[in-house]
Design an enzyme around this catalytic site. Sequence first.
Site, PDB file in Angstrom:
ATOM      1  N   LYS A   1       0.870  -1.185   0.000  1.00 38.27           N
ATOM      2  CA  LYS A   1       0.000   0.000   0.000  1.00 38.27           C
ATOM      3  C   LYS A   1       0.902   1.229   0.000  1.00 38.27           C
ATOM      4  O   LYS A   1       1.392   1.663   1.034  1.00 38.27           O
ATOM      5  CB  LYS A   1      -0.872  -0.016   1.263  1.00 38.27           C
ATOM      6  CG  LYS A   1      -2.230   0.682   1.132  1.00 38.27           C
ATOM      7  CD  LYS A   1      -2.182   2.136   0.780  1.00 38.27           C
ATOM      8  CE  LYS A   1      -1.987   3.057   1.952  1.00 38.27           C
ATOM      9  NZ  LYS A   1      -1.783   4.463   1.547  1.00 38.27           N
TER      10      LYS A   1
ATOM     11  N   GLY B   1       7.109   5.450   7.460  1.00 38.75           N
ATOM     12  CA  GLY B   1       6.281   6.652   7.445  1.00 38.75           C
ATOM     13  C   GLY B   1       6.478   7.421   8.737  1.00 38.75           C
ATOM     14  O   GLY B   1       7.512   7.284   9.405  1.00 38.75           O
TER      15      GLY B   1
ATOM     16  N   GLY C   1       3.093   5.243  12.658  1.00 35.16           N
ATOM     17  CA  GLY C   1       3.786   4.056  13.174  1.00 35.16           C
ATOM     18  C   GLY C   1       3.172   3.579  14.489  1.00 35.16           C
ATOM     19  O   GLY C   1       2.975   2.386  14.699  1.00 35.16           O
TER      20      GLY C   1
ATOM     21  N   GLU D   1      10.103   1.954  10.190  1.00 37.41           N
ATOM     22  CA  GLU D   1      11.115   2.936   9.776  1.00 37.41           C
ATOM     23  C   GLU D   1      10.432   4.288   9.826  1.00 37.41           C
ATOM     24  O   GLU D   1       9.610   4.602   8.968  1.00 37.41           O
ATOM     25  CB  GLU D   1      11.580   2.664   8.333  1.00 37.41           C
ATOM     26  CG  GLU D   1      12.194   1.310   8.105  1.00 37.41           C
ATOM     27  CD  GLU D   1      13.610   1.205   8.620  1.00 37.41           C
ATOM     28  OE1 GLU D   1      14.180   2.233   9.044  1.00 37.41           O
ATOM     29  OE2 GLU D   1      14.136   0.087   8.617  1.00 37.41           O
TER      30      GLU D   1
ATOM     31  N   CYS E   1      13.900  11.031   5.378  1.00 38.27           N
ATOM     32  CA  CYS E   1      13.792  10.635   6.792  1.00 38.27           C
ATOM     33  C   CYS E   1      15.080  10.899   7.549  1.00 38.27           C
ATOM     34  O   CYS E   1      15.060  11.256   8.714  1.00 38.27           O
ATOM     35  CB  CYS E   1      13.462   9.151   6.861  1.00 38.27           C
ATOM     36  SG  CYS E   1      14.545   8.154   5.826  1.00 38.27           S
TER      37      CYS E   1
ATOM     38  N   GLU F   1      10.522  17.109  13.291  1.00 42.64           N
ATOM     39  CA  GLU F   1      10.891  16.851  11.901  1.00 42.64           C
ATOM     40  C   GLU F   1      10.096  17.769  10.969  1.00 42.64           C
ATOM     41  O   GLU F   1       8.864  17.802  11.035  1.00 42.64           O
ATOM     42  CB  GLU F   1      10.566  15.394  11.575  1.00 42.64           C
ATOM     43  CG  GLU F   1      10.930  14.996  10.174  1.00 42.64           C
ATOM     44  CD  GLU F   1      10.532  13.552   9.861  1.00 42.64           C
ATOM     45  OE1 GLU F   1       9.367  13.187  10.104  1.00 42.64           O
ATOM     46  OE2 GLU F   1      11.391  12.815   9.366  1.00 42.64           O
TER      47      GLU F   1
END
Length: 506
Positions: free
Chosen positions: A187, A240, A245, A262, A297, A396
Amino acid sequence: MAARPEIPRRGLFIGGGWREPTLGRRIPVINPATEDTIGDIPAATAEDVELAVAAARDAFSRDGGSSWSRASGAARAKYMNAIAAKIKDKISFLALLETLDSGKPKDEAIADMEDVAACFEYYAGLAEALDAKQHAPISLPMENFKSYVLKEPIGVVGLITPWNYPLLMATWKVAPALAAGCTAVLKPSELASLTCLELGAICEEIGLPSGVLNIITGMGPDAGAPIASHPHVDKIAFTGSTETGKRIMTAAAQMVKPVSLELGGKSPLIIFDDVADIDKAVEWAMFGCFVNGGQVCSATSRLLLHEKIAERFLDRLVEWAKNIKISDPLEEGCRLGSVVSEGQYEKIKKFISTARSEGGTILYGGDRPKHLRRGFFIEPTIITDVSTSMQIWREEVFGPVICVKVFRTESEAVELANDTHYGLAGGVISDDLERCERIAKVINSGIVWINCSQPTLVQAPWGGNKRSGFGRELGEWGLENYLSVKQVTKYCSDEKYGWYLSPSKL
Ligand SMILES: NC(=O)c1ccc[n+]([C@@H]2O[C@H](COP(=O)([O-])OP(=O)(O)OC[C@H]3O[C@@H](n4cnc5c(N)ncnc54)[C@H](O)[C@@H]3O)[C@@H](O)[C@H]2O)c1
Ligand SMILES: C[N+](C)(C)CC=O
């Protein structure tokens, strides 16, 4: 500029064929560099997830597994090498689609597609090598038992991926999963799914057994959540945001389903005053945070400068930043395209305005480039006068925004580097290699770069600590994610075991 291709209109790739989503919904595809709608993708829902999981389960057990899950690694490798060859054949087309879908510069998209092909080839090699690793004996301190190990595919895996490197992030999961003998439901992100759907077309062209890889596009809560909570999905591999997560982990926990995560990062890059070539260090600092528009990331978005070079370094950083070509990502020489979507554009602008209101100085950038009226473009942005309580230091951004702090001593630099909930990556630039090795040991992250930032190698483990997630992708570690280890032990003595008294002796 490259010609704009027709965007293929695809359905969901389920059981080796294409089908419209059950509820008939589609999601528009917007080119973020022009804001034009250029196509659409299917919007899957739980009903489609059911079909995709059933197809993957069937492919896993079909013919007793002989056509895939229990076939030799060498047999699976042939399909994977065929996928890699097709990707190489279509590299220009795929790169163009990815640029139109995500806004990333064409040169970056080409490099990403090369990495995609290399990743399939690499895991084809590991699939072949897996055959020789079966039945590995375990050394035991006794004669009457003998044990060996079988490495078996975990089963049906759900692979949920982000938009920043759409086909590459999917490949980091699909390639090792197929190498291991798993079957999968992929997905990709609703913001950039075009190239992942083309992977479906490639699987069809090379004759991958039906149902081995199923690709469903759609919104996270509608199409991703039902995969994470599905009782017949044996493992979830997710890349993501940390927030998503957490949701995925919660859903998987209800069935004690293994997950690998991740997630995000806020990685530091420490630069010492002993660097002889300042410009070389400046270029790595820029690459570390401006490549792919900073939507990386592992972006080294916290720049730590030794006080003795800080002023000179920042002068050069601004000069280099002024020199970046910001343009339509299809233009020759573009080095900063648009960010992926209007939502991401607004989010980044908000980060910059909050940094300003919290006392930061926008040393360079911070706005839409004046020559680009349309599209979600943001200048490379350098923020100084940052304190460790500011949002820009802690959260982030996922955009071309670097924040800067000055340090005096090595221990202060390390303390600042580790001052984060995240732990994906970190870097150190110094001409003193002993110092670099020392710092590599104490930075709390899954990846440390010395005298560079961002090189990503398919052979080397990738993943983070703390809120950046757990598990490692790439290299042999990536394959282990999709394998279950089975112990087989046999009793080899002619004698009875002798624990209970034999009835004959009563
Ligand atoms: N650590 C790494 O290797 C790595 C690599 C790339 C990106 N990232 C991270 O990804 C983030 C950016 O990507 P994003 O915005 O696509 O992340 P996101 O979490 O919004 O979405 C990722 C995927 O999850 C799906 N999703 C959303 N809600 C869901 C739900 N409730 N259940 C199941 N699936 C759901 C989305 O549709 C998408 O496919 C950043 O935080 C970045 O750091 C990490
Ligand atoms: C590893 N990389 C940089 C390709 C993708 C991370 O966002």
